[in-house]
Design a protein around this motif. Sequence first.
Motif, PDB file in Angstrom:
ATOM      1  N   GLU A   1     -33.272   0.236   0.115  1.00 22.23           N
ATOM      2  CA  GLU A   1     -32.469  -1.188  -0.741  1.00 22.23           C
ATOM      3  C   GLU A   1     -32.008  -1.935   0.373  1.00 22.23           C
ATOM      4  O   GLU A   1     -32.101  -3.229   0.060  1.00 22.23           O
ATOM      5  CB  GLU A   1     -31.656  -0.528  -1.627  1.00 22.23           C
ATOM      6  CG  GLU A   1     -32.002   0.262  -2.830  1.00 22.23           C
ATOM      7  CD  GLU A   1     -30.768   1.240  -3.385  1.00 22.23           C
ATOM      8  OE1 GLU A   1     -29.795   1.006  -2.998  1.00 22.23           O
ATOM      9  OE2 GLU A   1     -31.104   1.832  -4.413  1.00 22.23           O
ATOM     10  N   GLU A   2     -31.365  -1.505   1.491  1.00 22.02           N
ATOM     11  CA  GLU A   2     -31.128  -2.342   2.701  1.00 22.02           C
ATOM     12  C   GLU A   2     -32.184  -3.117   3.239  1.00 22.02           C
ATOM     13  O   GLU A   2     -31.855  -4.687   3.064  1.00 22.02           O
ATOM     14  CB  GLU A   2     -30.145  -1.791   3.532  1.00 22.02           C
ATOM     15  CG  GLU A   2     -28.766  -0.939   3.206  1.00 22.02           C
ATOM     16  CD  GLU A   2     -28.426  -0.198   4.426  1.00 22.02           C
ATOM     17  OE1 GLU A   2     -27.008  -0.009   4.295  1.00 22.02           O
ATOM     18  OE2 GLU A   2     -29.051  -0.052   5.309  1.00 22.02           O
ATOM     19  N   TYR A   3     -33.113  -2.713   3.294  1.00 16.40           N
ATOM     20  CA  TYR A   3     -34.302  -3.482   3.953  1.00 16.40           C
ATOM     21  C   TYR A   3     -34.955  -4.623   2.812  1.00 16.40           C
ATOM     22  O   TYR A   3     -34.919  -5.609   3.316  1.00 16.40           O
ATOM     23  CB  TYR A   3     -35.361  -2.702   4.364  1.00 16.40           C
ATOM     24  CG  TYR A   3     -36.412  -3.416   5.224  1.00 16.40           C
ATOM     25  CD1 TYR A   3     -36.695  -3.578   6.492  1.00 16.40           C
ATOM     26  CD2 TYR A   3     -37.635  -4.094   4.365  1.00 16.40           C
ATOM     27  CE1 TYR A   3     -37.447  -4.378   7.197  1.00 16.40           C
ATOM     28  CE2 TYR A   3     -38.295  -4.717   4.939  1.00 16.40           C
ATOM     29  CZ  TYR A   3     -38.393  -4.918   6.403  1.00 16.40           C
ATOM     30  OH  TYR A   3     -39.497  -5.676   6.997  1.00 16.40           O
ATOM     31  N   MET A   4     -34.968  -4.079   1.605  1.00 17.46           N
ATOM     32  CA  MET A   4     -35.619  -5.074   0.789  1.00 17.46           C
ATOM     33  C   MET A   4     -34.505  -6.039   0.328  1.00 17.46           C
ATOM     34  O   MET A   4     -35.026  -7.195   0.280  1.00 17.46           O
ATOM     35  CB  MET A   4     -35.835  -4.070  -0.514  1.00 17.46           C
ATOM     36  CG  MET A   4     -36.729  -3.035  -0.706  1.00 17.46           C
ATOM     37  SD  MET A   4     -38.307  -3.473  -0.002  1.00 17.46           S
ATOM     38  CE  MET A   4     -39.125  -4.573  -1.374  1.00 17.46           C
ATOM     39  N   ALA A   5     -33.454  -5.935   0.607  1.00 18.55           N
ATOM     40  CA  ALA A   5     -32.312  -7.087   0.117  1.00 18.55           C
ATOM     41  C   ALA A   5     -32.228  -8.033   1.140  1.00 18.55           C
ATOM     42  O   ALA A   5     -32.077  -9.059   1.062  1.00 18.55           O
ATOM     43  CB  ALA A   5     -31.070  -6.503   0.064  1.00 18.55           C
ATOM     44  N   GLU A   6     -32.398  -7.446   2.564  1.00 20.43           N
ATOM     45  CA  GLU A   6     -32.295  -8.036   3.609  1.00 20.43           C
ATOM     46  C   GLU A   6     -33.608  -9.184   4.090  1.00 20.43           C
ATOM     47  O   GLU A   6     -33.544 -10.268   4.402  1.00 20.43           O
ATOM     48  CB  GLU A   6     -32.006  -7.265   4.827  1.00 20.43           C
ATOM     49  CG  GLU A   6     -30.453  -6.762   4.734  1.00 20.43           C
ATOM     50  CD  GLU A   6     -30.267  -5.593   5.671  1.00 20.43           C
ATOM     51  OE1 GLU A   6     -31.218  -5.441   6.650  1.00 20.43           O
ATOM     52  OE2 GLU A   6     -29.235  -5.140   5.907  1.00 20.43           O
ATOM     53  N   SER A   7     -34.917  -8.380   3.808  1.00 13.81           N
ATOM     54  CA  SER A   7     -36.009  -8.660   4.700  1.00 13.81           C
ATOM     55  C   SER A   7     -37.086  -8.837   3.683  1.00 13.81           C
ATOM     56  O   SER A   7     -38.102  -9.587   3.979  1.00 13.81           O
ATOM     57  CB  SER A   7     -36.413  -7.718   5.552  1.00 13.81           C
ATOM     58  OG  SER A   7     -35.055  -7.920   6.665  1.00 13.81           O
TER      59      SER A   7
END
Length: 284
Positions: free
Chosen positions: A178-184
């Motif tokens: 989720e962190e990567y998808m939200a950031e990048s």
Amino acid sequence: MFKTTRMIRLFVVTVLLVAVVPAGVSADNEAFTVGLVLPNLNSPFFEGMVAGAQEAADQNEVDLVVSVADDDLEAELANVEALVEQPVDAIIFRPIDPELSVPAYEAAHAAGVPVILVGSLVLDAEAEDLPITITGNDLEGGRMAAEAMCQDLKETGVVLELVGAPDAVTADRNVGFEEYMAESCTGVTVVPFETADMDVDALKEALIETFRSEKPQGVFGYDGVVTQAAVEASIISRTRGLILIGYDVTEDTLASVKGFQLKALITPSPWLLVAAALKHRWLC
């Protein structure tokens, strides 16, 4: 259609190590003997652990004793007790269950045998003498899965994220994803799909219905069971072009990679995890 390239992405990070004894010899100048306690040998992951441990043992003049419990908790405890009695100088322990395998760990600990944990155990976090732990970084693994997903989707589309219980040992995989998808990967819509209260059959039925009605472009599975359920649901529902990114190598998920149903499979390297336990434990 899936591309003809296959990806199995491997990672080994977050290694916490403490050296207790010097390389290859015990206090009386005899060769070290190390026990490797495994739940089973029914998956490529555990087979890789044995191979990695044996290679590292040979390189470092360590005698290796492998004990397999066949997923039986009583056998696991008996295996540990037998290694203590043998005796061995240390035990590398992959528990069957984070809670139910604690007595096996305590049997070694009470006898003063150092334990290197390759996996998870529910222990008192405030204890002064917690076991050395070597594990893959699930946050980074989740981010790797998201990166692979984002690259294939070209930053557009809808991804179904299979989500487990928030307190499960796999939870960091979802967090990293989720962190990567939200950031990048902001152009992709991530739709959580709760799986915690479903058995495998119920999960497959729910996924079949979802694939037919909502038609996502991608799916992320946080462990081998839910990953394979998504693979089978996609086949039954005749969903084409679905980008499936899974987690954990098992016989089924490995077969799905080879059969091009899985685009990528994220897993800690069992070879390197257990080799690190031997090499660093004796050589630091």
